[in-house]
Each structure stands twice: as structure tokens, then as C-alpha cells.
Design an enzyme around this catalytic site. Structure first.
Site, PDB file in Angstrom:
ATOM      1  N   CYS A   1       0.824  -1.225   0.000  1.00  0.00           N
ATOM      2  CA  CYS A   1       0.000   0.000   0.000  1.00  0.00           C
ATOM      3  C   CYS A   1       0.847   1.259   0.000  1.00  0.00           C
ATOM      4  CB  CYS A   1      -0.950   0.001   1.190  1.00  0.00           C
ATOM      5  SG  CYS A   1      -1.939  -1.504   1.270  1.00  0.00           S
TER       6      CYS A   1
ATOM      7  N   HIS B   1      -3.813   6.928   1.672  1.00  0.00           N
ATOM      8  CA  HIS B   1      -4.188   5.557   1.323  1.00  0.00           C
ATOM      9  C   HIS B   1      -5.518   5.229   1.989  1.00  0.00           C
ATOM     10  CE1 HIS B   1      -4.307   1.351   0.790  1.00  0.00           C
ATOM     11  NE2 HIS B   1      -3.937   1.037   2.011  1.00  0.00           N
TER      12      HIS B   1
ATOM     13  N   ASN C   1     -10.089  -1.002  -0.382  1.00  0.00           N
ATOM     14  CA  ASN C   1      -8.638  -0.816  -0.296  1.00  0.00           C
ATOM     15  C   ASN C   1      -7.997  -1.341  -1.582  1.00  0.00           C
ATOM     16  OD1 ASN C   1      -5.907  -1.032   0.228  1.00  0.00           O
ATOM     17  ND2 ASN C   1      -6.160  -1.936   2.267  1.00  0.00           N
TER      18      ASN C   1
HETATM   19  O1  UT7 Z   1      -3.898  -1.486   3.386  1.00  0.00           O
HETATM   20  C1  UT7 Z   1      -3.245  -1.621   4.606  1.00  0.00           C
HETATM   21  C2  UT7 Z   1      -3.475  -2.922   5.198  1.00  0.00           C
HETATM   22  N1  UT7 Z   1      -4.699  -3.205   5.838  1.00  0.00           N
HETATM   23  C3  UT7 Z   1      -5.284  -2.415   6.753  1.00  0.00           C
HETATM   24  O2  UT7 Z   1      -4.977  -1.279   6.953  1.00  0.00           O
HETATM   25  C4  UT7 Z   1      -6.374  -3.047   7.579  1.00  0.00           C
HETATM   26  C5  UT7 Z   1      -6.285  -2.598   9.005  1.00  0.00           C
HETATM   27  N2  UT7 Z   1      -7.272  -3.232   9.859  1.00  0.00           N
HETATM   28  C6  UT7 Z   1      -8.591  -2.960   9.775  1.00  0.00           C
HETATM   29  O3  UT7 Z   1      -9.020  -2.160   8.962  1.00  0.00           O
HETATM   30  C7  UT7 Z   1      -9.514  -3.637  10.764  1.00  0.00           C
HETATM   31  O4  UT7 Z   1      -8.756  -4.287  11.756  1.00  0.00           O
HETATM   32  C8  UT7 Z   1     -10.489  -4.643  10.088  1.00  0.00           C
HETATM   33  C9  UT7 Z   1     -11.518  -3.896   9.274  1.00  0.00           C
HETATM   34  C10 UT7 Z   1      -9.737  -5.615   9.243  1.00  0.00           C
HETATM   35  C11 UT7 Z   1     -11.248  -5.415  11.171  1.00  0.00           C
HETATM   36  O5  UT7 Z   1     -11.932  -4.522  12.021  1.00  0.00           O
HETATM   37  P1  UT7 Z   1     -11.856  -4.708  13.604  1.00  0.00           P
HETATM   38  O6  UT7 Z   1     -12.725  -3.689  14.196  1.00  0.00           O
HETATM   39  O7  UT7 Z   1     -10.400  -4.675  13.964  1.00  0.00           O
HETATM   40  O8  UT7 Z   1     -12.508  -6.105  13.806  1.00  0.00           O
HETATM   41  P2  UT7 Z   1     -11.898  -7.430  14.497  1.00  0.00           P
HETATM   42  O9  UT7 Z   1     -10.905  -8.055  13.608  1.00  0.00           O
HETATM   43  O10 UT7 Z   1     -11.494  -7.123  15.894  1.00  0.00           O
HETATM   44  O11 UT7 Z   1     -13.178  -8.317  14.568  1.00  0.00           O
HETATM   45  C12 UT7 Z   1     -14.288  -7.973  15.397  1.00  0.00           C
HETATM   46  C13 UT7 Z   1     -15.382  -8.999  15.178  1.00  0.00           C
HETATM   47  C14 UT7 Z   1     -14.893 -10.433  15.252  1.00  0.00           C
HETATM   48  O12 UT7 Z   1     -15.906 -11.204  15.822  1.00  0.00           O
HETATM   49  P3  UT7 Z   1     -15.831 -11.649  17.372  1.00  0.00           P
HETATM   50  O13 UT7 Z   1     -14.558 -12.420  17.516  1.00  0.00           O
HETATM   51  O14 UT7 Z   1     -15.816 -10.353  18.140  1.00  0.00           O
HETATM   52  O15 UT7 Z   1     -17.066 -12.451  17.544  1.00  0.00           O
HETATM   53  C15 UT7 Z   1     -14.738 -10.818  13.801  1.00  0.00           C
HETATM   54  O16 UT7 Z   1     -14.885 -12.204  13.610  1.00  0.00           O
HETATM   55  O17 UT7 Z   1     -15.904  -8.812  13.867  1.00  0.00           O
HETATM   56  C16 UT7 Z   1     -15.891 -10.066  13.180  1.00  0.00           C
HETATM   57  N3  UT7 Z   1     -15.693  -9.799  11.771  1.00  0.00           N
HETATM   58  C17 UT7 Z   1     -16.728  -9.616  10.931  1.00  0.00           C
HETATM   59  N4  UT7 Z   1     -18.039  -9.613  11.127  1.00  0.00           N
HETATM   60  C18 UT7 Z   1     -18.830  -9.382  10.060  1.00  0.00           C
HETATM   61  C19 UT7 Z   1     -14.538  -9.697  11.083  1.00  0.00           C
HETATM   62  N5  UT7 Z   1     -14.794  -9.442   9.793  1.00  0.00           N
HETATM   63  C20 UT7 Z   1     -16.145  -9.403   9.673  1.00  0.00           C
HETATM   64  C21 UT7 Z   1     -17.019  -9.175   8.600  1.00  0.00           C
HETATM   65  N6  UT7 Z   1     -18.333  -9.184   8.840  1.00  0.00           N
HETATM   66  N7  UT7 Z   1     -16.562  -8.950   7.339  1.00  0.00           N
END
Ligand code: UT7
Length: 341
Positions: free
Chosen positions: A123, A268, A298
Site C-alpha cells: 500500500c 491511502h 482498499n
Molecule cells: O492497506 C493496509 C493494510 N490493511 C489495513 O490497513 C487493515 C487494518 N485493519 C482494519 O481495517 C480492521 O482491523 C479490520 C476492518 C480488518 C477489522 O476490524 P476490527 O474492528 O479490527 O474487527 P476485528 O478483527 O477485531 O473483529 C471484530 C469482530 C470479530 O468477531 P468476534 O470475535 O468479536 O465475535 C470478527 O470475527 O468482527 C468479526 N468480523 C466480521 N463480522 C462481520 C470480522 N470481519 C467481519 C465481517 N463481517 N466482514
């Protein structure tokens, strides 16, 4: 061709014209909710994404990059045949070998024999490319560089992993870079600074572990999904907010500028909440940030040049404006740049 004379320049480099290209096919959050256990509400609230573009079979990174490149040449008013160096920032080239850039050189009709190579900084790729292009121009080696940021990550996403498949999109952005004119130099216009950083201690936080020399492709690596994107989202998120803010501060203070001096931040687009965190740390309102993550997701190295091209064409960027660029991704690799338009 390809016997450049070295006449180092004291002048700054500048962006002469920009272009973008995204595939026609759109995948909405509702489409995804029929493929994995997710919802439009979750994706919008946690990321700001509503839709992303994805290629159709047979459409490759160089198709998008060449299209974006032609539009950038047109906007710059230059004949593609006068482009004397092609750089593609990408982690999703058409093939593992050769580079995406050689296909772009061919499809664009760039000067025969001109150098063409890829740059891998995920990125952060477009900012890394800006630094390389700036150095090549100022060294006098080349005069008109086409820098593309292009990704077709739809081919590397695990479409069964809801934590990653909702995030990424395909697309390309491009810019023609050249040296500033004497007048522009005097007016203080051009690329004022590019600051680059990397942190290899977090290399595995976002990676495609298979298909390289560590885990060459085999039936086992395929069965284990090693050829697909693996991401520790929270780790990346935390580093992104902190590192992007400090990179922006470094780029600004190198020019004696404060965040409030910036007219538009072209960042980004990985997650709207990351940008809100950066805005808060810089003490800026979100109206200073160009946002298009809702429509593209993204697009990794393509996201900064796509955002830049949209902002330029929408009239959000005027002559003399001060722009702040920033991006962070796998590596970790990140950077920030200050440009006077
Ligand atoms: O381009 C540069 C590289 N990438 C990034 O910059 C990404 C950086 N990270 C992020 O943007 C975020 O961490 C994410 C969007 C990937 C995830 O968001 P989060 O608020 O950190 O969620 P999490 O991973 O802590 O997950 C929270 C909950 C989990 O469920 P439990 O364990 O609390 O029951 C996940 O399983 O959300 C669940 N979850 C989803 N639920 C519905 C994860 N993905 C999804 C989804 N739909 N697509």
C-alpha cells in the site's frame, strides 16, 4: 534510446498529469453478504466501504495500469512514446515473472527500449515510487517517468475469509512525473519532500506466504491457502494510525509546515477509521481528507493515485495548493509526502 545523459538537476520533480482506471464490475457489500457471513452494516461501520471494483476473467493488472497511464499522459499533454521510464508499484503483477511494468510499456507504446520495472511496497508503493521517480528525474537520468500504482488483489483474496475479502478492490492510478519548470521552481511548486519508512519486525502481519522462495508453490501450499492474503487486521490498524501520523508530522516539519497549512490530504484508503484516527492526531477535520474508500475499498498501491486523480478532476486541487500524501501497508512499509501543486 536508453543512453541517458546524466545532468543532475537542482530543480524539484513534479506531477504533470494523472489518470485512473477501475474495472467495470462492482461488488457491493450485499453481494458479499451472500458469499460470507457478513453484512452491509458491519462493513460500512467498521471500514467505511460500500462497494469495490473487481476484474473479470482475463483482465490483468497491466490492462488497468496501461489505461490509467494513457489517461495520465493525455492529462499531462504528453505523447506516451516520449515516456522514458515506466515504474509500476504493485504486489499483484500479471505474472510472477516478468514485471507488470514491461507489459505496461508495451501496451502504452512508451519509448522503445525504455526501462520498465516493478516496485514492491504494497500500500505504500505509490509513495515509494514517487521517491524513486523523483531521484531518477533529479539525477538527470530520465525526463518523463510514468508511475503507476496498480492492484488486482481479487486474485489473491481468500473469498471465504470475511475478515479480509470485504476489504480489497482492484484498480489503477498513474502519474506522469517530470522536473518542475524554472517558474514553478521559483513559485515553490513540485514535490517538496517524500519520507519513507519500513518495519520488518511486522512482516508477517500482512503477507501472502506462499509462492515465493520460502514456500514455493506446491499442492500442500495451495491446500493450506498460502497463496492468499493473510492479515492480522488489528495489528496493522494500530501501527497505521500511529505511523501515518508521525510520518505526516515528519514530512510537514521538514518543510516548516503545520497540519493546518495543508489544503488536502490524499491518503491511502484502507479504513475510514484509520483516517479518522490520523486526522484526530494531526488536529485536522475530515473535510481536509479526500475520501473514496466507500466506492473502491482498499486498492493498495493504487489507492493514492486513484484518489489524487479523482480530486484533481473534481477540482478539489488547485494550482499552488499544499497536498499531504500518506500511505501504510504490508511490510510494514509506509511514507508521507508534501507536494505543492
Ligand atoms: O492497506 C493496509 C493494510 N490493511 C489495513 O490497513 C487493515 C487494518 N485493519 C482494519 O481495517 C480492521 O482491523 C479490520 C476492518 C480488518 C477489522 O476490524 P476490527 O474492528 O479490527 O474487527 P476485528 O478483527 O477485531 O473483529 C471484530 C469482530 C470479530 O468477531 P468476534 O470475535 O468479536 O465475535 C470478527 O470475527 O468482527 C468479526 N468480523 C466480521 N463480522 C462481520 C470480522 N470481519 C467481519 C465481517 N463481517 N466482514
Amino acid at each position: 534510446m536508453n543512453t541517458p545523459e546524466r545532468t543532475p538537476a537542482l530543480r524539484r520533480a513534479k506531477i504533470l498529469g494523472t489518470g485512473r482506471a477501475v474495472p467495470e464490475r462492482i461488488l457491493t457489500n450485499d453481494d458479499l453478504s451472500r458469499m460470507v457471513d457478513t453484512s452491509d452494516a458491519w462493513i460500512r461501520e467498521r471500514t467505511g466501504i460500500r462497494a469495490r471494483h473487481v476484474v473479470k476473467p482475463g483482465e490483468a493488472a497491466s490492462d488497468l495500469a496501461a489505461q490509467a497511464g494513457l489517461r495520465a499522459c493525455e492529462a499531462a499533454g504528453v505523447d506516451p512514446a516520449t515516456i522514458d521510464c515506466v515504474i509500476c508499484a504493485t504486489i499483484s503483477a500479471d505474472m510472477a515473472l516478468p514485471s507488470c511494468a514491461v507489459f505496461v510499456q508495451r501496451k502504452l507504446g512508451a519509448a522503445h527500449g525504455c526501462p520498465a520495472f516493478d516496485l514492491s511496497a504494497a500500500c505504500g508503493g505509490f509513495l515509494y515510487g514517487m521517491a524513486v521517480a523523483e531521484g531518477l528525474l533529479r539525477s538527470g537520468l530520465y525526463r518523463r517517468i510514468l508511475l503507476c500504482g496498480v492492484e488486482v488483489l481479487s486474485g489473491f483474496v481468500n473469498w471465504q475469509d470475511r475478515a479480509t475479502c470485504v476489504l480489497f478492490g482492484d484498480g489503477a492510478g498513474a502519474a506522469v512525473l517530470t522536473l518542475a519548470s524554472e517558474e514553478e521552481q521559483e513559485e515553490g511548486r513540485g514535490i517538496l519532500s517524500v519520507h519513507l519508512f519500513a518495519d520488518g519486525t511486522q512482516a508477517e502481519a500482512l503477507c501472502i506466504p506462499g509462492g515465493g522462495s520460502l514456500h514455493p508453490t506446491s499442492a500442500q501450499t495451495l491446500a493450506e491457502g498460502k497463496h492468499l492474503i493473510h492479515m492480522q487486521g488489528k495489528v496493522i490498524f494500530t501501527h497505521a494510525v500511529r505511523n501515518l501520523s508521525s510520518a505526516c508530522q515528519a514530512a510537514l516539519s521538514s518543510q516548516g509546515l503545520k497540519p493546518g497549512d495543508i489544503d488536502l490530504v490524499v491518503a491511502h484508503q484502507a479504513n475510514l477509521r484509520i483516517l479518522e484516527g490520523v486526522a484526530q492526531r494531526l488536529g485536522l477535520g475530515m473535510e481536509r481528507f479526500y475520501i473514496n474508500i466507500d466506492r473502491y475499498g482498499n486498492t493498495s498501491s493504487a489507492s493514492v493515485p486513484i484518489a489524487l486523480d479523482e480530486a484533481v478532476r473534481a477540482g478539489r486541487i488547485k494550482r499552488g495548493d499544499r497536498l499531504l500524501f500518506c500511505a501504510l501497508g504490508a511490510g510494514l512499509a509506509w511514507g508521507a509526502a508534501v507536494v505543492r501543486w
